[in-house]
Write a protein that holds these residues in place. Sequence first.
Motif, PDB file in Angstrom:
ATOM      1  N   ASN A  68      28.830  13.382  22.909  1.00 23.31           N
ATOM      2  CA  ASN A  68      29.559  13.532  22.008  1.00 23.31           C
ATOM      3  C   ASN A  68      29.316  15.183  21.213  1.00 23.31           C
ATOM      4  O   ASN A  68      29.299  15.344  20.184  1.00 23.31           O
ATOM      5  CB  ASN A  68      29.636  12.472  20.938  1.00 23.31           C
ATOM      6  N   ALA A  69      29.533  16.338  22.530  1.00 22.98           N
ATOM      7  CA  ALA A  69      29.487  17.109  22.116  1.00 22.98           C
ATOM      8  C   ALA A  69      30.329  18.203  20.862  1.00 22.98           C
ATOM      9  O   ALA A  69      30.206  18.407  19.996  1.00 22.98           O
ATOM     10  CB  ALA A  69      29.568  17.645  23.111  1.00 22.98           C
ATOM     11  N   SER A  70      31.683  17.294  20.986  1.00 24.88           N
ATOM     12  CA  SER A  70      32.662  17.970  20.224  1.00 24.88           C
ATOM     13  C   SER A  70      32.231  17.165  18.841  1.00 24.88           C
ATOM     14  O   SER A  70      32.618  17.922  18.195  1.00 24.88           O
ATOM     15  CB  SER A  70      33.543  17.732  20.571  1.00 24.88           C
ATOM     16  N   GLY A  71      31.926  16.455  18.857  1.00 23.54           N
ATOM     17  CA  GLY A  71      32.179  15.803  17.482  1.00 23.54           C
ATOM     18  C   GLY A  71      33.182  15.032  17.367  1.00 23.54           C
ATOM     19  O   GLY A  71      33.350  14.642  15.250  1.00 23.54           O
ATOM     20  N   ASP A 127      34.649  13.358  25.646  1.00 22.88           N
ATOM     21  CA  ASP A 127      34.075  13.384  25.722  1.00 22.88           C
ATOM     22  C   ASP A 127      34.411  13.113  23.735  1.00 22.88           C
ATOM     23  O   ASP A 127      34.833  14.142  23.379  1.00 22.88           O
ATOM     24  CB  ASP A 127      33.015  15.476  25.357  1.00 22.88           C
ATOM     25  N   GLY A 128      33.289  12.579  22.819  1.00 23.69           N
ATOM     26  CA  GLY A 128      32.931  12.006  21.496  1.00 23.69           C
ATOM     27  C   GLY A 128      34.135  10.629  21.485  1.00 23.69           C
ATOM     28  O   GLY A 128      32.866  10.271  22.633  1.00 23.69           O
ATOM     29  N   THR A 129      34.470  10.154  20.499  1.00 25.38           N
ATOM     30  CA  THR A 129      34.629   8.924  19.452  1.00 25.38           C
ATOM     31  C   THR A 129      36.004   8.322  19.915  1.00 25.38           C
ATOM     32  O   THR A 129      36.610   9.156  19.193  1.00 25.38           O
ATOM     33  CB  THR A 129      34.553   8.655  18.572  1.00 25.38           C
ATOM     34  N   CYS A 158      39.051  10.194  11.778  1.00 20.82           N
ATOM     35  CA  CYS A 158      39.548  10.023  13.076  1.00 20.82           C
ATOM     36  C   CYS A 158      39.714  11.743  12.587  1.00 20.82           C
ATOM     37  O   CYS A 158      40.624  12.648  12.163  1.00 20.82           O
ATOM     38  CB  CYS A 158      41.072  10.349  13.098  1.00 20.82           C
ATOM     39  N   ASP A 159      40.037  12.498  13.594  1.00 15.90           N
ATOM     40  CA  ASP A 159      41.025  14.298  13.244  1.00 15.90           C
ATOM     41  C   ASP A 159      41.944  14.167  13.646  1.00 15.90           C
ATOM     42  O   ASP A 159      43.105  15.541  13.332  1.00 15.90           O
ATOM     43  CB  ASP A 159      39.725  15.140  14.574  1.00 15.90           C
ATOM     44  N   PRO A 387      38.052  16.925  26.135  1.00 16.59           N
ATOM     45  CA  PRO A 387      38.057  16.769  28.037  1.00 16.59           C
ATOM     46  C   PRO A 387      36.770  16.548  27.807  1.00 16.59           C
ATOM     47  O   PRO A 387      36.025  17.713  27.091  1.00 16.59           O
ATOM     48  CB  PRO A 387      37.978  18.058  27.982  1.00 16.59           C
ATOM     49  N   VAL A 388      35.834  16.722  28.701  1.00 15.98           N
ATOM     50  CA  VAL A 388      34.156  16.337  29.254  1.00 15.98           C
ATOM     51  C   VAL A 388      34.149  17.827  29.466  1.00 15.98           C
ATOM     52  O   VAL A 388      34.663  18.689  30.199  1.00 15.98           O
ATOM     53  CB  VAL A 388      33.536  16.114  30.057  1.00 15.98           C
ATOM     54  N   ALA A 389      32.974  18.231  28.693  1.00 14.68           N
ATOM     55  CA  ALA A 389      32.648  20.550  29.272  1.00 14.68           C
ATOM     56  C   ALA A 389      32.178  20.354  30.580  1.00 14.68           C
ATOM     57  O   ALA A 389      31.715  19.772  31.124  1.00 14.68           O
ATOM     58  CB  ALA A 389      32.236  20.742  28.273  1.00 14.68           C
ATOM     59  N   GLY A 390      32.713  21.329  31.251  1.00 14.81           N
ATOM     60  CA  GLY A 390      32.973  21.296  32.312  1.00 14.81           C
ATOM     61  C   GLY A 390      33.005  20.857  33.468  1.00 14.81           C
ATOM     62  O   GLY A 390      33.520  21.404  34.851  1.00 14.81           O
TER      63      GLY A 390
END
Length: 390
Positions: A68-71, A127-129, A158-159, A387-390
């Motif tokens: 959840n790096a993006s939040g 990455d996130g919810t 929600c974004d 997206p998941v980083a990397g």
Amino acid sequence: MAVENWVAKHISELVEFRHDLHRHPELLYDLPRTSAKVAEALRAAGVDEVHEGIGRTGVVGVIRGQSNASGRMIGLRSDMDALPIREETGADWASTVPGKMHACGHDGHVAMLLGAARHLADSRAFDGTVIVIFQPAEEGGAGAKAMIEDGLFARWPCDEVYGMHNRPGLPVGQFTIAPGPIMASVDEVRITVSGRGGHAGRPNTTIDPMPVAAAVIQAVQTLTSRTIDPIDSAAVSLCSIHGGDAFNVIPQDISITGTVRTLREEVRDHIEARLKQMVEGIAAACDATGRVEYIRHYPVTVNHAAQTDLAAAAARAVAGDEAVTTDMPPTLGGEDFSFMLNEVPGALINIGNGPSQGLHHPRYDFNDEAIGWGCSYWTTLVRQRLPVAG
């Protein structure tokens, strides 16, 4: 890319789930069995949280990604309710409830989102919810509004939020969407013309509401043709008239009901104001009174431009460039996903249902072949937006 491999493994289960919902249709907010089945399926899928009773009978599932790096959080929405129509499909899974059927494909919408939820909970490849939103009362009950008022976006901020609806006539495996207004506002009109009743043989002693009502009906036809810019789209349809009980009695009151559809809120405001002015003025000129009750149901459904592009990109990744169009003509049908789009940026996309009967037809049925395409679209959209980083 086409339909993802994981869908093929579970498609028979999703089809059977859809058929089960189809056999047991429920209306508006009265969805005890449907909501319970959805909540049970979400728990079996291993989602992190299942919340019931949102907006009376709505269900929300929460799925957390591997990080959840993006939040960030996005919402995916499906409607659940059926329609008060007697089914004539003759299908093995036809409705077992007389006078009720899934004539708009909400059973298929549920199956597609449940399939996606199952895969997202299993893979966590984002990455996130993600929240999956199963909404009651789309068919005239404003269930989306009820869920929002019950704290949907306050509890899960929600974004972005996305919806999907099937489209008869569009080939299976194809998608269509457009930015801006794509579905109309839905308003209800109730007109009352009041005069003074009396004996039909002495009309001079009465104020007959019949000719007044006739003048109103005629005048209303000019609302769109003579007061709205021809470039704008609007429909004003008067659909019922009631008054009087005997052949020789002039009634006191005439009631008229109808609907107004527009694609711009400014046009909606204009029609409401002009309609009231017209009814009151015509009635007054005849020594009668005219009253208009103007009930606003659903606002215009407006796709946000950026999210429309993002939804189309996900559809292309699934179906290919040739199978996705971004110039879908707007329709004057209504959709209460509009309430969600007024709160959070997002977009509603249409998925092909093949050569089926039209929506709300007694011989309509959701095309099971569309389920895999819808599941793949949802999961692809999540992976692209989170997206998941990397």
